[in-house]
Design a protein around this motif. Structure first.
Motif, PDB file in Angstrom:
ATOM      1  N   HIS A   1       0.878  -1.173   0.000  1.00  0.00           N
ATOM      2  CA  HIS A   1       0.000   0.000   0.000  1.00  0.00           C
ATOM      3  C   HIS A   1       0.909   1.216   0.000  1.00  0.00           C
ATOM      4  CE1 HIS A   1      -3.619   2.250   2.059  1.00  0.00           C
ATOM      5  NE2 HIS A   1      -3.127   2.894   1.011  1.00  0.00           N
TER       6      HIS A   1
ATOM      7  N   ASP B   1      -4.465  -2.696   7.221  1.00  0.00           N
ATOM      8  CA  ASP B   1      -3.406  -1.789   7.654  1.00  0.00           C
ATOM      9  C   ASP B   1      -3.835  -1.153   8.969  1.00  0.00           C
ATOM     10  OD1 ASP B   1      -1.898  -2.199   5.328  1.00  0.00           O
ATOM     11  OD2 ASP B   1      -2.918  -0.580   4.256  1.00  0.00           O
TER      12      ASP B   1
ATOM     13  N   VAL C   1       3.116   1.518  10.945  1.00  0.00           N
ATOM     14  CA  VAL C   1       1.993   0.904  10.226  1.00  0.00           C
ATOM     15  C   VAL C   1       2.361  -0.534   9.876  1.00  0.00           C
ATOM     16  CG1 VAL C   1       0.528   0.999   8.183  1.00  0.00           C
ATOM     17  CG2 VAL C   1       1.263   3.120   9.295  1.00  0.00           C
TER      18      VAL C   1
ATOM     19  N   THR D   1       0.749  -4.479   8.368  1.00  0.00           N
ATOM     20  CA  THR D   1      -0.287  -5.088   7.535  1.00  0.00           C
ATOM     21  C   THR D   1      -0.502  -6.531   7.960  1.00  0.00           C
ATOM     22  OG1 THR D   1       0.307  -3.697   5.639  1.00  0.00           O
ATOM     23  CG2 THR D   1      -1.005  -5.658   5.194  1.00  0.00           C
TER      24      THR D   1
ATOM     25  N   HIS E   1       4.285   2.019   5.594  1.00  0.00           N
ATOM     26  CA  HIS E   1       3.768   2.736   4.443  1.00  0.00           C
ATOM     27  C   HIS E   1       4.191   4.187   4.535  1.00  0.00           C
ATOM     28  CE1 HIS E   1       1.514  -0.846   3.726  1.00  0.00           C
ATOM     29  NE2 HIS E   1       0.945  -0.740   4.876  1.00  0.00           N
TER      30      HIS E   1
END
Length: 305
Positions: free
Chosen positions: A116, A269, A276, A278, A305
């Protein structure tokens, strides 16, 4: 991306439309031209529009990938633009959604790799981002954005990571993901044609995480991709930070409707401790919820991210 207290995406009435596309495999090299579909409205709530990301052109815009191939296993630049079909010019006027003008998703065709990204736009409308794709295989690039004064769109096109070829399969169904010291459990089912609630519970070292941090104006972002054609579903939590009712964990809930029966990869996320991470899951959407216990916990590496 579109915010609401409860956002339901993509009705199953269109499932048959994509039956023939469902078995699409990896595409290598430069993507071949795609037929431009008829534009459709994007409506919040009980959305009756088809899934996104199946076409590079929609709603009067085309996703033009300037780097259709990148080397695998190396940090490299990805460049693209969103072109207005009526003028041939790159779009420069966007309506920000969740703090960004455009959100970029890159996923391998087998859905084992997910990124992302939040690219940077130059004045001429060219977007750029750095990406490191670990395996030489086919990928799909999704651009999720809203033109200023227009409707939200998700466009998709193919990307190839070059190098010694590798093979992999979509991870087996599982409802528990591990990333760093965190465990995330998925509750609820994707049901074709019927909205259902998905709740993801975040714990760390066995303790509930009750202080999730806002990330892009939410406590979590969930992306769902259908195995096969990589139809794109993007939903947001039921609630948002500061609304006086939504708690910062350990539960983050979403409402979603699967467009068809099949296998889906879900990517959550979430932000905690300034990072961050995932968490990824594989689920099957069936005519009736299977309700089977988790037998395939997955250890997944987190990506900032």
């Amino acid at each position: 991306m579109h915010t609401g207290l409860r956002i339901t995406v993509f009705a199953a009435a269109l499932a048959a439309t994509f039956g023939t596309a469902y078995g699409l495999g990896s595409t290598f090299g430069e993507a071949s031209p795609e037929r431009k579909p008829t534009a459709h409205p994007h409506v919040q709530g009980h959305d009756t529009s088809p899934p996104g990301g199946l076409h590079s052109s929609d709603g009067g815009y085309t996703l033009a990938l300037k780097t259709p191939t990148v080397p695998a296993g190396r940090d490299t630049g990805l460049r693209f633009s969103v072109v207005a079909d009526s003028t041939g010019r790159s779009l420069t006027a966007y309506k920000p959604e969740h703090g960004k003008e455009l959100h970029l998703i890159v996923a391998s065709r087998d859905l084992s790799v997910y990124r992302h990204l939040h690219p940077v736009r130059a004045a001429d409308g060219t977007w750029s981002a750095s990406v490191d794709l670990p395996r030489a295989t086919g990928y799909r690039v999704f651009a999720d954005f809203t033109p200023r004064g227009g409707d939200g769109l998700t466009l998709g096109t193919d990307l190839t990571a070059t190098g010694p070829s590798t093979t992999s399969r979509t991870p087996a169904p599982h409802r528990t993901a591990h990333v760093d010291d965190y465990q995330v459990m998925l509750h609820g089912d994707l049901v074709p044609g019927r909205p259902g609630e998905l709740t993801l519970t975040v714990t760390k070292d066995g303790e509930p995480v009750r202080d999730l941090e806002p990330y892009l104006e939410a406590y979590g972002h969930l992306v769902a991709l259908r195995s096969g054609d990589l139809a794109y579903l993007h939903v947001h939590p039921n609630g948002e930070p500061g609304d006086a009712t939504t708690r910062p964990g350990p539960d983050v809930s979403f409402t979603a409707t699967a467009p068809s029966a099949g296998t889906y990869r879900l990517f959550l996320d979430f932000k905690h401790g300034g990072t961050v991470r995932t968490a990824a899951f594989t689920v099957r959407a069936a005519a009736a919820p299977a309700g089977a216990p988790d037998t395939h916990p997955e250890n997944t590496a987190g990506h900032g991210h």
